[in-house]
Design a protein around this motif. Structure first.
Motif, PDB file in Angstrom:
ATOM      1  N   ASP A 191       6.430 -18.631   7.615  1.00  0.00           N
ATOM      2  CA  ASP A 191       5.061 -18.177   7.799  1.00  0.00           C
ATOM      3  C   ASP A 191       4.536 -17.578   6.505  1.00  0.00           C
ATOM      4  N   GLU A 192       3.368 -16.920   6.604  1.00  0.00           N
ATOM      5  CA  GLU A 192       2.740 -16.456   5.376  1.00  0.00           C
ATOM      6  C   GLU A 192       3.520 -15.347   4.688  1.00  0.00           C
ATOM      7  N   PHE A 193       4.505 -14.762   5.384  1.00  0.00           N
ATOM      8  CA  PHE A 193       5.319 -13.722   4.774  1.00  0.00           C
ATOM      9  C   PHE A 193       6.658 -14.250   4.301  1.00  0.00           C
ATOM     10  N   ASP A 194       6.927 -15.536   4.577  1.00  0.00           N
ATOM     11  CA  ASP A 194       8.171 -16.139   4.135  1.00  0.00           C
ATOM     12  C   ASP A 194       7.966 -16.762   2.765  1.00  0.00           C
ATOM     13  N   ILE A 195       7.993 -15.954   1.759  1.00  0.00           N
ATOM     14  CA  ILE A 195       7.673 -16.402   0.416  1.00  0.00           C
ATOM     15  C   ILE A 195       8.909 -16.962  -0.253  1.00  0.00           C
ATOM     16  N   GLY A 196       8.793 -18.158  -0.781  1.00  0.00           N
ATOM     17  CA  GLY A 196       9.921 -18.801  -1.440  1.00  0.00           C
ATOM     18  C   GLY A 196      10.258 -18.125  -2.750  1.00  0.00           C
ATOM     19  N   GLU A 197      11.387 -18.540  -3.307  1.00  0.00           N
ATOM     20  CA  GLU A 197      11.868 -17.908  -4.534  1.00  0.00           C
ATOM     21  C   GLU A 197      10.866 -18.038  -5.659  1.00  0.00           C
ATOM     22  N   GLU A 198      10.161 -19.197  -5.677  1.00  0.00           N
ATOM     23  CA  GLU A 198       9.207 -19.378  -6.750  1.00  0.00           C
ATOM     24  C   GLU A 198       8.007 -18.457  -6.606  1.00  0.00           C
ATOM     25  N   GLY A 199       7.764 -17.956  -5.356  1.00  0.00           N
ATOM     26  CA  GLY A 199       6.626 -17.088  -5.130  1.00  0.00           C
ATOM     27  C   GLY A 199       7.000 -15.624  -5.185  1.00  0.00           C
ATOM     28  N   GLY A 200       8.288 -15.332  -5.232  1.00  0.00           N
ATOM     29  CA  GLY A 200       8.728 -13.952  -5.279  1.00  0.00           C
ATOM     30  C   GLY A 200       9.312 -13.516  -3.962  1.00  0.00           C
ATOM     31  N   ASP A 201      10.474 -12.852  -3.981  1.00  0.00           N
ATOM     32  CA  ASP A 201      11.101 -12.387  -2.763  1.00  0.00           C
ATOM     33  C   ASP A 201      11.059 -10.871  -2.654  1.00  0.00           C
ATOM     34  N   ILE A 202      10.318 -10.234  -3.544  1.00  0.00           N
ATOM     35  CA  ILE A 202      10.053  -8.802  -3.484  1.00  0.00           C
ATOM     36  C   ILE A 202       8.563  -8.628  -3.748  1.00  0.00           C
ATOM     37  N   PHE A 203       7.852  -8.021  -2.815  1.00  0.00           N
ATOM     38  CA  PHE A 203       6.440  -7.802  -3.099  1.00  0.00           C
ATOM     39  C   PHE A 203       5.943  -6.542  -2.414  1.00  0.00           C
ATOM     40  N   ALA A 204       4.897  -5.970  -2.974  1.00  0.00           N
ATOM     41  CA  ALA A 204       4.388  -4.674  -2.531  1.00  0.00           C
ATOM     42  C   ALA A 204       3.543  -4.817  -1.279  1.00  0.00           C
ATOM     43  N   LEU A 205       3.626  -3.783  -0.407  1.00  0.00           N
ATOM     44  CA  LEU A 205       2.788  -3.700   0.779  1.00  0.00           C
ATOM     45  C   LEU A 205       1.698  -2.659   0.545  1.00  0.00           C
ATOM     46  N   ALA A 206       0.733  -2.682   1.434  1.00  0.00           N
ATOM     47  CA  ALA A 206      -0.427  -1.806   1.250  1.00  0.00           C
ATOM     48  C   ALA A 206      -0.082  -0.333   1.390  1.00  0.00           C
ATOM     49  N   ASP A 207       1.015  -0.007   2.090  1.00  0.00           N
ATOM     50  CA  ASP A 207       1.366   1.399   2.287  1.00  0.00           C
ATOM     51  C   ASP A 207       2.337   1.911   1.221  1.00  0.00           C
ATOM     52  N   ARG A 208       2.376   1.225   0.084  1.00  0.00           N
ATOM     53  CA  ARG A 208       3.175   1.638  -1.073  1.00  0.00           C
ATOM     54  C   ARG A 208       4.678   1.543  -0.817  1.00  0.00           C
ATOM     55  N   THR A 209       5.049   0.621   0.039  1.00  0.00           N
ATOM     56  CA  THR A 209       6.445   0.266   0.198  1.00  0.00           C
ATOM     57  C   THR A 209       6.577  -1.194  -0.233  1.00  0.00           C
ATOM     58  N   TRP A 210       7.777  -1.741  -0.125  1.00  0.00           N
ATOM     59  CA  TRP A 210       7.998  -3.122  -0.568  1.00  0.00           C
ATOM     60  C   TRP A 210       8.672  -3.913   0.547  1.00  0.00           C
ATOM     61  N   ARG A 211       8.376  -5.191   0.569  1.00  0.00           N
ATOM     62  CA  ARG A 211       9.055  -6.118   1.472  1.00  0.00           C
ATOM     63  C   ARG A 211      10.050  -6.911   0.629  1.00  0.00           C
ATOM     64  N   VAL A 212      11.309  -6.895   1.055  1.00  0.00           N
ATOM     65  CA  VAL A 212      12.375  -7.542   0.296  1.00  0.00           C
ATOM     66  C   VAL A 212      13.121  -8.515   1.208  1.00  0.00           C
ATOM     67  N   SER A 213      13.250  -9.739   0.757  1.00  0.00           N
ATOM     68  CA  SER A 213      13.981 -10.744   1.517  1.00  0.00           C
ATOM     69  C   SER A 213      15.465 -10.399   1.536  1.00  0.00           C
ATOM     70  N   GLY A 214      16.104 -10.614   2.701  1.00  0.00           N
ATOM     71  CA  GLY A 214      17.519 -10.290   2.832  1.00  0.00           C
ATOM     72  C   GLY A 214      18.424 -11.114   1.953  1.00  0.00           C
ATOM     73  N   ASP A 215      17.959 -12.316   1.555  1.00  0.00           N
ATOM     74  CA  ASP A 215      18.808 -13.154   0.708  1.00  0.00           C
ATOM     75  C   ASP A 215      18.515 -12.983  -0.783  1.00  0.00           C
ATOM     76  N   THR A 216      17.792 -11.898  -1.130  1.00  0.00           N
ATOM     77  CA  THR A 216      17.532 -11.607  -2.539  1.00  0.00           C
ATOM     78  C   THR A 216      18.819 -11.165  -3.234  1.00  0.00           C
ATOM     79  N   ASP A 217      19.030 -11.643  -4.431  1.00  0.00           N
ATOM     80  CA  ASP A 217      20.211 -11.285  -5.203  1.00  0.00           C
ATOM     81  C   ASP A 217      20.250  -9.772  -5.429  1.00  0.00           C
ATOM     82  N   ILE A 218      21.433  -9.182  -5.284  1.00  0.00           N
ATOM     83  CA  ILE A 218      21.578  -7.729  -5.424  1.00  0.00           C
ATOM     84  C   ILE A 218      21.111  -7.252  -6.797  1.00  0.00           C
TER      85      ILE A 218
END
Length: 293
Positions: A191-218
């Motif tokens: 869906d619109e929040f399932d951003i591929g690696e080319e689009g970034g797997d860490i991105f900022a949310l409006a409440d000053r937190t971040w959404r991080v994909s679970g399969d992001t490299d440590i």
């Protein structure tokens, strides 16, 4: 004058050839569902169908045995909105969970009075005289035993994308979306929040937190937040590649939605899981006092 016997279009010829191949391959027909699935595997091996088609066809066949209760989000994990919540509280929940639809209850979580679409909250910005109650859409209730085939037909017919699932006693058992049903056929839907690696797997949310994909490299997470992330047991260092794998190890069990874990001065809250793995974390720096403690 037009040709009374126009030539068959190439597309139609190809389609006919494909159907002939399938008919020839499966004749005589399979006697059971397992045989039919085995036949599809043979068809793939013989290049009658491709792998993706086989998976989808198997999904259609297997879905006939599934019910709403098999694939629903269980009641304890449902994100609900209290009709008496303030607008800013509702907005915070909508942003934090990133769902598009929310069951709304009044008084008791069992008393669901409607469905709120996240996009409808925008109407309050232009018409403050409205209230959340005026934005609610009717809730659809289905029994746990509802077959997915029938449910998909109803979703398509009434244009609803979410249904509340009730048990045999009429209590809220969970919820199910049209996406949950379709994923049984086509696999996981991005869906619109399932951003591929080319689009970034860490991105900022409006409440000053971040959404991080679970399969992001440590290491990528560590670099993004300027921290060091490593297992508490030094002997385990280097064993994990993804942040989801590391946190699951540290927690000692498969993380569930809503659970949280602190590591490297960061708070990780599980937003979404799928297939026993974390799809998304909500990440924020731990408060200074908490880090000191």
């Amino acid at each position: 004058m037009s040709d009374p016997h126009p030539a068959r279009s190439p597309d139609r010829e190809d389609r006919r050839t494909f159907l002939q191949k399938v008919a020839e391959f499966i004749h005589p027909g399979p006697d059971s569902r397992d045989e039919l699935i085995s036949t599809l595997a043979d068809a793939e091996d013989n290049q009658v169908i491709d792998a993706e088609s086989r998976v989808m066809l198997e999904g259609v066949i297997r879905m006939a045995d599934l019910t709403a209760g098999d694939v629903m989000v269980a009641a304890p994990r449902m994100d609900l909105i209290d009709i008496d919540s303030r607008y800013d509280e509702i907005l915070h929940l909508v942003i934090g969970t990133a769902h598009s639809r929310f069951p709304v209850f009044e008084g008791d979580r069992e008393n669901i009075i409607g469905i709120l679409l996240a996009k409808d909250l925008l109407k309050l910005q232009r018409a403050p005289e409205l209230n959340v109650r005026a934005l609610l859409r009717p809730a659809v209730f289905v029994p746990e035993s509802k077959g997915l085939n029938d449910l998909l037909r109803e979703f398509r017919g009434n244009r609803n994308h979410l249904a509340v699932v009730v048990d045999e006693f009429g209590r809220i058992a969970g919820l199910i979306t049209i996406e949950d049903v379709l994923e049984q056929i086509v696999g996981e839907i991005e869906d619109e929040f399932d951003i591929g690696e080319e689009g970034g797997d860490i991105f900022a949310l409006a409440d000053r937190t971040w959404r991080v994909s679970g399969d992001t490299d440590i290491d990528r997470v560590g670099e993004a937040f300027g921290v060091t992330l490593a297992p508490s047991d030094e002997e385990e260092e280097g064993r994990f590649e993804t942040i989801g794998g590391l946190i699951a190890h540290e927690m000692g069990h498969v993380p569930r939605r809503g659970e949280s874990h602190r590591i490297g001065g960061l708070d990780f809250v599980v937003l979404h899981t799928k297939g026993g793995a974390v799809r998304w974390f909500k990440v924020s720096p731990a408060a200074a006092d908490d880090r000191a403690g």
